[in-house]
Write an enzyme that holds these catalytic residues in place. Sequence first.
Site, PDB file in Angstrom:
ATOM      1  N   SER A  45       0.809  -1.208   0.000  1.00  0.00           N
ATOM      2  CA  SER A  45       0.000   0.000   0.000  1.00  0.00           C
ATOM      3  C   SER A  45       0.847   1.265   0.000  1.00  0.00           C
ATOM      4  O   SER A  45       0.323   2.356  -0.215  1.00  0.00           O
ATOM      5  CB  SER A  45      -0.910   0.026   1.237  1.00  0.00           C
ATOM      6  OG  SER A  45      -0.128   0.020   2.420  1.00  0.00           O
ATOM      7  N   HIS A 100      -3.168  -3.769  -5.435  1.00  0.00           N
ATOM      8  CA  HIS A 100      -3.502  -3.261  -4.103  1.00  0.00           C
ATOM      9  C   HIS A 100      -4.992  -3.330  -3.845  1.00  0.00           C
ATOM     10  O   HIS A 100      -5.782  -2.639  -4.490  1.00  0.00           O
ATOM     11  CB  HIS A 100      -3.007  -1.815  -3.970  1.00  0.00           C
ATOM     12  CG  HIS A 100      -3.282  -1.228  -2.624  1.00  0.00           C
ATOM     13  ND1 HIS A 100      -3.619   0.100  -2.446  1.00  0.00           N
ATOM     14  CD2 HIS A 100      -3.299  -1.791  -1.383  1.00  0.00           C
ATOM     15  CE1 HIS A 100      -3.810   0.327  -1.160  1.00  0.00           C
ATOM     16  NE2 HIS A 100      -3.629  -0.796  -0.496  1.00  0.00           N
ATOM     17  N   GLU A 135      -6.382  -1.486  -7.085  1.00  0.00           N
ATOM     18  CA  GLU A 135      -5.447  -0.699  -7.878  1.00  0.00           C
ATOM     19  C   GLU A 135      -4.429  -1.635  -8.528  1.00  0.00           C
ATOM     20  O   GLU A 135      -3.785  -2.434  -7.836  1.00  0.00           O
ATOM     21  CB  GLU A 135      -4.717   0.303  -6.984  1.00  0.00           C
ATOM     22  CG  GLU A 135      -5.624   1.337  -6.359  1.00  0.00           C
ATOM     23  CD  GLU A 135      -4.901   2.237  -5.369  1.00  0.00           C
ATOM     24  OE1 GLU A 135      -5.157   3.445  -5.373  1.00  0.00           O
ATOM     25  OE2 GLU A 135      -4.058   1.721  -4.595  1.00  0.00           O
ATOM     26  N   ASN A 194      -4.975   6.417  -1.827  1.00  0.00           N
ATOM     27  CA  ASN A 194      -4.318   7.102  -0.710  1.00  0.00           C
ATOM     28  C   ASN A 194      -3.808   8.486  -1.110  1.00  0.00           C
ATOM     29  O   ASN A 194      -3.783   9.408  -0.296  1.00  0.00           O
ATOM     30  CB  ASN A 194      -3.165   6.260  -0.167  1.00  0.00           C
ATOM     31  CG  ASN A 194      -3.673   5.110   0.694  1.00  0.00           C
ATOM     32  OD1 ASN A 194      -4.744   5.181   1.281  1.00  0.00           O
ATOM     33  ND2 ASN A 194      -2.904   4.042   0.762  1.00  0.00           N
TER      34      ASN A 194
END
Length: 512
Positions: free
Chosen positions: A129, A150, A162, A200
């Site tokens: 991550s 991910h 992802e 993120n």
Amino acid sequence: MSGQADAPRRTGALHIGVVGAGTMGRGIVQLFAQAGHTVLCFDEKLDAAAHGVAAVFATLESLVAKGRLASDALDGIRARAKSCAALTDLAGCDVVIEAIIEDIAVKRDLFGRLEGIVADNCILATNTSSLIVAEIASACRHPERVAGLHFFNPVPLMKVAEIIAAVRTAPLVVATLRAIVEGAGHKAVVVADQPGFLVNHAGRGLYTEGLRIVEERVATPSEVDDVLRESLGFRMGPFELLDLTGLDVSSKVMTSIYEQFQEEPRFRPSSLVPPRVAAGLYGRKTGEGWYRYEKGQKVEPARRSAPSLPGGLTVWVDPDAPDGDALAGLVQNTGARRRLSASDADICVVQPIGEDATSAALRLGLDPSRSVAVDPITPFVRRRTMMLTVTTTPAVRDAAHALLASDEVPVSVIGDSIGFIAQRVIATIVNIAANIAQRAIAEVEDLEAAVRIGLGYPFGPLHWGDRMGATKILQILNGQLQATGDPRYRPSPWIARRAALGVSLLTPEAPR
């Protein structure tokens, strides 16, 4: 893999290996076993893989009991999902997905060992991550077979993944992983190998601007959360989210992304965080963070009660206010009298965009001590945000609060700020997303979908920018930039160009 056609390989019944039987590994096992693949799970810790697969079966048994999964489907999954005792048991896999500790040395060592076990055309994927995928791949003889994959926790329920294309990742690998993920019912978004990847990265604006607002003493953490949750439709405000994830974890992510982006001001962490981490105020898991928790439940902080409405109140409302009619109706319903001249009114109400209450009052020739501002971009019927000037008197503050709360809609009273709370947070979110699009870290469609699904925002960020208007977003950012000189607020060229052209922020770059 070079030289092969740029099309996905067979993605029917594959053999998929999962290394790591923790929470993420188990979720990945469940997802792909339910999708019809044969899944082998390995963990270096003795018996961990067996326990992990057993936990997956227990989860699925509960779904059968609730009528959400057929019993014969569970029988098929039991036949396809298995644990294995040695890494070499993954030799026949088409894809191996790593879901182990976030340690670059450990991951590189694993990938190096896997290359000596699996076939040359086996795809190696990391569920990292926060680490650069290219750095993990550099341990391999064939880095072109390595990509990031991910997932988000809980894997079966968070319907997005992802796919991170590292610098040397082969297009065939990306296409194959996309087909596998979408075949399992998840949205696959392709992302460049950049810090924070997509979700993120895009999520930085909510946290960092929320913290900045509290730093400036514009509002308290609970006031920020109330406005963003009730006025804008966020599931949770930034401080509720920080308490949920744990400030010890979130602080590391904030610092990591800031440093990996070469100290880009847009991602600058807050100085409020380190002292709270040092004090152990992590959030729910320690019983106290930005909020206190008793028996796992948040203790709601006291909210400001609306004062009593004084009699004989006179009010001037800016005739150019976006919600002028709604404000005028509210004045009339309370029995207060509306004045056409600001000099004759007890209270003057303005509704600026990208401007603080003090500046708006001075621009309009008003007495700042008798002036307040109301945010025009939040729905008038959910929660109203009232901003004070530096010199607004307590009597005017209380009378305006009573007026705005007279129909029982909750009111947040905040300090002077360019852009209130909602304007600042939306503009920051849109600006970061626009820069993601400008840099082609992800396609616009993938960016919008990943934020809606992965972060649970009411709208994709660029769509949200369109709803508010690119010109207004620019106005807020430029207002902050001019007042503070902080390059954090410099507008992305993506926004500036589309605002100048009068086109949607979702408009992609022209093909070259």
